[in-house]
Design an enzyme around this catalytic site. Structure first.
Site, PDB file in Angstrom:
ATOM      1  N   HIS A  12       5.983  20.094  25.496  1.00  0.00           N
ATOM      2  CA  HIS A  12       6.485  19.483  26.593  1.00  0.00           C
ATOM      3  C   HIS A  12       7.912  19.624  26.717  1.00  0.00           C
ATOM      4  O   HIS A  12       8.566  18.494  26.867  1.00  0.00           O
ATOM      5  CB  HIS A  12       6.059  17.865  26.538  1.00  0.00           C
ATOM      6  CG  HIS A  12       4.622  17.819  26.811  1.00  0.00           C
ATOM      7  ND1 HIS A  12       3.970  16.273  26.627  1.00  0.00           N
ATOM      8  CD2 HIS A  12       3.684  18.396  27.547  1.00  0.00           C
ATOM      9  CE1 HIS A  12       2.734  16.354  26.953  1.00  0.00           C
ATOM     10  NE2 HIS A  12       2.571  17.427  27.521  1.00  0.00           N
TER      11      HIS A  12
ATOM     12  N   LEU B 172       0.424  26.149  29.876  1.00  0.00           N
ATOM     13  CA  LEU B 172       1.320  25.166  30.778  1.00  0.00           C
ATOM     14  C   LEU B 172       0.449  23.871  30.769  1.00  0.00           C
ATOM     15  O   LEU B 172      -0.743  23.995  30.720  1.00  0.00           O
ATOM     16  CB  LEU B 172       1.091  25.825  32.145  1.00  0.00           C
ATOM     17  CG  LEU B 172       2.079  27.401  32.320  1.00  0.00           C
ATOM     18  CD1 LEU B 172       1.972  27.800  33.746  1.00  0.00           C
ATOM     19  CD2 LEU B 172       3.593  26.878  31.786  1.00  0.00           C
ATOM     20  N   ASP B 173       1.251  22.891  30.838  1.00  0.00           N
ATOM     21  CA  ASP B 173       0.606  21.654  30.989  1.00  0.00           C
ATOM     22  C   ASP B 173      -0.334  21.785  32.083  1.00  0.00           C
ATOM     23  O   ASP B 173      -0.296  22.244  33.168  1.00  0.00           O
ATOM     24  CB  ASP B 173       1.649  20.562  31.047  1.00  0.00           C
ATOM     25  CG  ASP B 173       2.431  20.303  29.926  1.00  0.00           C
ATOM     26  OD1 ASP B 173       2.097  20.991  28.736  1.00  0.00           O
ATOM     27  OD2 ASP B 173       3.537  19.930  29.969  1.00  0.00           O
ATOM     28  N   GLN B 174      -1.270  20.593  32.113  1.00  0.00           N
ATOM     29  CA  GLN B 174      -2.440  20.684  33.216  1.00  0.00           C
ATOM     30  C   GLN B 174      -1.577  20.333  34.673  1.00  0.00           C
ATOM     31  O   GLN B 174      -2.229  20.847  35.822  1.00  0.00           O
ATOM     32  CB  GLN B 174      -3.260  19.546  33.124  1.00  0.00           C
ATOM     33  CG  GLN B 174      -2.697  17.965  32.783  1.00  0.00           C
ATOM     34  CD  GLN B 174      -2.775  17.270  34.189  1.00  0.00           C
ATOM     35  OE1 GLN B 174      -3.026  17.704  35.255  1.00  0.00           O
ATOM     36  NE2 GLN B 174      -2.001  16.354  34.245  1.00  0.00           N
TER      37      GLN B 174
ATOM     38  N   THR C 183       1.572  21.349  35.451  1.00  0.00           N
ATOM     39  CA  THR C 183       2.606  22.519  35.703  1.00  0.00           C
ATOM     40  C   THR C 183       1.886  23.713  36.275  1.00  0.00           C
ATOM     41  O   THR C 183       0.731  23.914  35.859  1.00  0.00           O
ATOM     42  CB  THR C 183       2.875  23.027  34.490  1.00  0.00           C
ATOM     43  OG1 THR C 183       3.780  21.819  33.567  1.00  0.00           O
ATOM     44  CG2 THR C 183       4.128  23.994  34.749  1.00  0.00           C
TER      45      THR C 183
END
Length: 245
Positions: free
Chosen positions: A198, A115-117, A119
């Site tokens: 993304h 997961l993105d930072q 998210t």
């Protein structure tokens, strides 16, 4: 299995360290059905590992042949062992989960996908390679549900395009949502079965909107427990794993 080997398999250090913990009185074992553990100082004492509960330095643990964990990922953390700009999600796990021995692979539990930072939400971790592959492979089509907060109001046309498929800049093949439910003017639940870089942000950009907040709350049939707080973790048990299948 000898008690020192049980502790070693659960990530409490090399066997010499595990033996020392036991001999120094830091390990207690629960008898079946017992409410309180009993101190054990014999590192070679034999136990049936399956279902065993024990206490190490005042903290209760349960034996798991393979580790399956659910983590509520907080914002501002990276799913990397070597983060670049933010703290690693692995710092949220106790040392034994990070040190579980794993033949021919990196020690400890590993994140299932990333997961993105920025998210938040449900993140799975395991030391079971087959499980990690099954849950992260696009060919397995495991549905993942994201709660998306957008910058601009969501229109029916945007929802229709997300369901029909949008073209991302690195792939001529359209990518479409498995489901898309509008929750409010600026919030929708987007279900995906593959995980491109993304992907949610790029899909929303492709329909003329922008993601302001992203939270994953469901994988397969498993939902993020309502009582958990960001940064907390818990073991996954048989009933949880059944929901993921």
């Amino acid at each position: 299995m000898q008690l020192q080997d049980i502790l070693y398999s659960q990530g409490f250090g090399i066997r010499r360290v595990c033996s020392g913990l036991i001999q120094q009185g830091w390990v207690e074992v629960y008898a079946p059905g017992a409410e309180q553990p009993v101190q054990i100082k014999d590192s070679t004492a034999d136990y049936e590992p399956e279902g065993l509960r024990f206490r190490v330095q005042g903290v209760d643990w349960e034996y798991h042949e393979k580790g399956y964990v659910l983590l509520y990922k907080p914002e501002g953390t990276e799913c990397s062992q070597k983060p670049s700009a933010h703290p690693s999600i692995y710092t949220l796990l106790p040392a034994p989960l990070r040190q579980r021995p794993n033949k021919g692979a990196v020690q400890g539990l590993q994140a299932v996908g990333r997961l993105d930072q920025d998210t938040t939400g449900l993140l799975l971790l395991s030391d079971d390679g087959q499980f990690i592959h099954r849950m992260s492979s696009p060919k397995k089509h495991v549905p993942k549900v994201y709660r998306v907060t957008t910058k601009h109001p969501i229109t029916q046309a945007m929802v229709d395009k997300l369901l029909a498929g949008v073209v991302l800049d690195d792939d001529p093949k359209p990518v479409k949502a498995a489901a898309c439910v509008q929750v409010s003017e600026l919030v929708l639940d987007l279900t995906l079965t593959e995980g491109k870089y993304h992907q949610v942000k790029r899909m929303l950009a492709a329909v003329g909107n922008r993601v302001e907040g992203l939270h994953r709350w469901k994988i397969g049939g498993l939902e993020l427990p309502g009582g958990m707080e960001p940064g907390e973790w818990r073991w996954l048990h048989a009933a949880d794993l059944a929901l993921l299948r």
